[in-house]
Every structure is written in structure tokens, then in C-alpha cells.
Design a protein around this motif. Structure first.
Motif, PDB file in Angstrom:
ATOM      1  N   PHE A 191       0.828  -1.207   0.000  1.00  0.00           N
ATOM      2  CA  PHE A 191       0.000   0.000   0.000  1.00  0.00           C
ATOM      3  C   PHE A 191       0.865   1.261   0.000  1.00  0.00           C
ATOM      4  O   PHE A 191       1.898   1.311   0.687  1.00  0.00           O
ATOM      5  N   GLU A 195      -1.885   5.801   2.900  1.00  0.00           N
ATOM      6  CA  GLU A 195      -3.192   5.150   2.717  1.00  0.00           C
ATOM      7  C   GLU A 195      -3.446   4.246   3.910  1.00  0.00           C
ATOM      8  O   GLU A 195      -2.673   3.335   4.198  1.00  0.00           O
ATOM      9  N   ARG A 196      -4.521   4.493   4.625  1.00  0.00           N
ATOM     10  CA  ARG A 196      -4.804   3.745   5.848  1.00  0.00           C
ATOM     11  C   ARG A 196      -4.945   2.251   5.567  1.00  0.00           C
ATOM     12  O   ARG A 196      -5.498   1.849   4.541  1.00  0.00           O
ATOM     13  N   GLY A 201      -8.530  -4.646   3.310  1.00  0.00           N
ATOM     14  CA  GLY A 201      -7.565  -4.365   2.250  1.00  0.00           C
ATOM     15  C   GLY A 201      -6.407  -5.341   2.257  1.00  0.00           C
ATOM     16  O   GLY A 201      -5.990  -5.841   1.201  1.00  0.00           O
ATOM     17  N   ARG A 224      -1.472  -2.188  -4.168  1.00  0.00           N
ATOM     18  CA  ARG A 224      -2.819  -1.605  -4.229  1.00  0.00           C
ATOM     19  C   ARG A 224      -2.733  -0.086  -4.226  1.00  0.00           C
ATOM     20  O   ARG A 224      -2.159   0.509  -3.312  1.00  0.00           O
ATOM     21  N   HIS A 225      -3.304   0.531  -5.238  1.00  0.00           N
ATOM     22  CA  HIS A 225      -3.386   1.991  -5.335  1.00  0.00           C
ATOM     23  C   HIS A 225      -4.864   2.356  -5.425  1.00  0.00           C
ATOM     24  O   HIS A 225      -5.456   2.307  -6.516  1.00  0.00           O
ATOM     25  N   ALA A 226      -5.476   2.651  -4.270  1.00  0.00           N
ATOM     26  CA  ALA A 226      -6.918   2.873  -4.207  1.00  0.00           C
ATOM     27  C   ALA A 226      -7.610   1.653  -4.817  1.00  0.00           C
ATOM     28  O   ALA A 226      -7.454   0.548  -4.329  1.00  0.00           O
ATOM     29  N   GLY A 227      -8.334   1.815  -5.932  1.00  0.00           N
ATOM     30  CA  GLY A 227      -9.044   0.684  -6.513  1.00  0.00           C
ATOM     31  C   GLY A 227      -8.279  -0.042  -7.594  1.00  0.00           C
ATOM     32  O   GLY A 227      -8.830  -0.897  -8.285  1.00  0.00           O
ATOM     33  N   PHE A 257     -10.936  -5.072  -6.724  1.00  0.00           N
ATOM     34  CA  PHE A 257     -10.126  -4.156  -7.529  1.00  0.00           C
ATOM     35  C   PHE A 257     -10.918  -3.726  -8.759  1.00  0.00           C
ATOM     36  O   PHE A 257     -11.378  -4.568  -9.542  1.00  0.00           O
TER      37      PHE A 257
END
Length: 276
Positions: A191, A195-196, A201, A224-227, A257
Motif C-alpha cells: 500500500f 493510505e490507511r 484491504g 494496491r493503489h486505491a481501486g 479491484f
């Protein structure tokens, strides 16, 4: 290739291996931070050979930031080595400083874990806590090394001057099944900083990587980058990935995703540190 005159030449591998054995023998009794990966497995094997199984305790952390298969493989190897093995439950998602995912996230995690290992060592009469950091780790962003130093944890592989290639070579000689195991890292490393981190996740990334390994990919990361899922794999595996791109996209989409991409540079350890 010309030799760097400012870089001292390392002694040969046999000398470095003997140095490691001498370091461990001087310690007497050790608790090994044992993940089941290449480095800690090698360290555990040499410690048992040098000190005897009654003077070694392997401790493996069970946490949401590690997939279950890693713990299972660590348990299997500890049984084969006939060494006392302790599973230490830990939930870093209860620590806000960790969940916020700052660049020193690893420090927060390791400071907590190493503190607990030191307590276990004291309670059980062990003298030192050791980890599997090696010489190559000094060249990357590794806040956890600061935590190790502050907690008094020793890195014998680093002190002996052993590199990852050295460790794989000697592990092969010793018959360790981990000698050619792909590099491991906690799921939080997938991550971007800031990003929390959430249990959902982390589990999604873990399941995505497990699926890709099931397709025959040995060294793979799902960043993982957001979605978006950014797949890092060895370049020689690109044709296999692209030939199944629709299947892979559909499977990862089912894991949450929205988009799936293939990183053209391929796998590289610690790629999230490139922004630092």
C-alpha cells in the motif's frame, strides 16, 4: 569489472560462514525472530547446529499483515528442525501509528514486536534476540533496523557480512527447502504510504497474490493503489499473464479491484519506497 578502491573486499564465503557460527556460539542461547523466509530459516538452522536445539527458541508472529500460508510453512520447517517454536499473536491494526501507514510504519511494527520478543527471552531464560537481516538490507529503506537497534536485537547475518546470494547458496548446501524461496514482505508493503491500512484491504491483497501464485507465478506482488491492482512479476512471466489477462482481471475484480495493471518494470523489492 574494476574493483572499487574505496570498498573493502569481502572475505570468501567460507570465512563469512565461520564468522556467523562464531558469533552465534558466543551468544549461548538465542530467540530467533522466525518468519519462515530465506534469511530467518537459514539463521535458525545455523543456530540450532551451533548451539543445540535446547538453546534456541524460534518465534513466529501471527498477524493480519502476514498470509496464513507463511505461518504454516514456518511451523512445518520448525518441526523438521526439531526446534522449540512459539506462535506469537499480534494485531498491528490495533496500533493507530501503524494503521496510518507512515513511511516509518515498519519501525512502529518492529519496535512493538521486538519488545515482546525481548520480554519472551527474559521470561524463558534466553540471552539474546536475533533477526535475519542481511548485508543487502542495509541498502534499502528499512526503519525496522532502527527498532532492532533500540530494542537490542542483533543481526548476526549482517555482522558476518552475508548477502542474500550467500544465504541462498549455503541454504542449498544445507538442504533447506527455503534456499530458492521468493522474497517475502508483509502485506502492508503493498500500500502507498499514507493510505490507511484495513483488515479487508490486507486480506484482499493476500488473496489476490495467492490466486496469482496458483497460476504458477513464483515471485509476484499486488500493489494496491486505491481501486487499482498493480501486478509486479518477473518479466519472463509477462506472456503467461497477458495470455490470461481477462481471467486475471475478472478474478481480481471479484476481490475488490476496479482496475488491474501490469508493471512493465517487473518485480522489485520495496518498490513503494521509490517515492521517498
Amino acid at each position: 569489472m574494476a574493483t572499487d578502491p574505496f570498498q573493502p573486499a569481502l572475505p570468501n564465503l567460507e570465512v563469512r560462514q565461520a564468522t556467523l557460527e562464531r558469533i552465534l556460539q558466543q551468544m549461548g542461547r538465542v530467540v530467533v525472530a522466525f518468519s519462515g523466509g530465506v534469511d530467518s530459516s537459514f539463521l535458525l538452522k545455523v543456530a540450532v547446529d551451533c548451539l543445540g536445539k535446547n538453546n534456541v527458541l524460534a518465534v513466529t508472529v501471527a498477524s493480519p499483515v502476514h498470509p496464513d500460508w507463511e505461518r504454516c510453512e514456518a511451523e512445518e520447517l520448525a518441526r523438521k528442525l526439531d526446534v522449540l517454536h512459539l506462535i506469537l499473536p499480534s494485531n498491528e491494526l490495533e496500533i493507530e501509528e501503524f494503521v496510518a501507514n507512515p513511511p516509518d510504519r515498519c519501525y512502529v511494527c518492529k519496535f512493538n514486536r521486538f519488545g515482546r520478543l525481548v520480554e519472551i527471552a527474559r521470561e524463558r531464560g534466553f540471552i539474546h534476540v536475533v533477526d535475519g537481516s542481511n548485508l543487502d538490507d542495509l541498502g534499502d529503506h528499512r526503519p525496522g533496523q532502527r527498532a532492532a537497534s533500540e530494542r537490542g536485537v542483533i543481526s548476526p547475518l549482517t555482522e558476518a557480512g552475508l548477502t542474500k546470494a550467500d544465504i541462498r547458496a549455503v541454504s542449498h548446501q544445507l538442504g533447506l527447502p527455503t534456499w530458492d524461496r521468493p522474497s517475502q514482505a508483509c502485506l502492508a508493503s503493498r500500500f502507498p504510504y499514507g493510505e490507511r491500512l484495513t483488515a479487508e484491504g490486507l486480506a484482499g491483497v493476500g488473496r489476490a497474490e495467492e490466486y496469482l501464485r496458483g497460476l504458477g507465478l513464483r515471485q509476484v506482488r499486488v500493489r494496491r493503489h486505491a481501486g487499482l491492482a498493480r501486478i509486479e512479476a518477473e518479466p519472463q512471466d509477462f506472456p503467461a499473464i497477458l495470455s490470461r489477462r481477462t481471467e486475471i482481471y475478472t478474478s481480481l475484480q471479484a476481490l475488490g479491484f476496479a482496475y488491474v495493471s501490469l508493471d512493465l518494470l517487473g518485480f522489485r523489492s520495496g518498490s513503494m519506497n521509490e517515492v521517498l
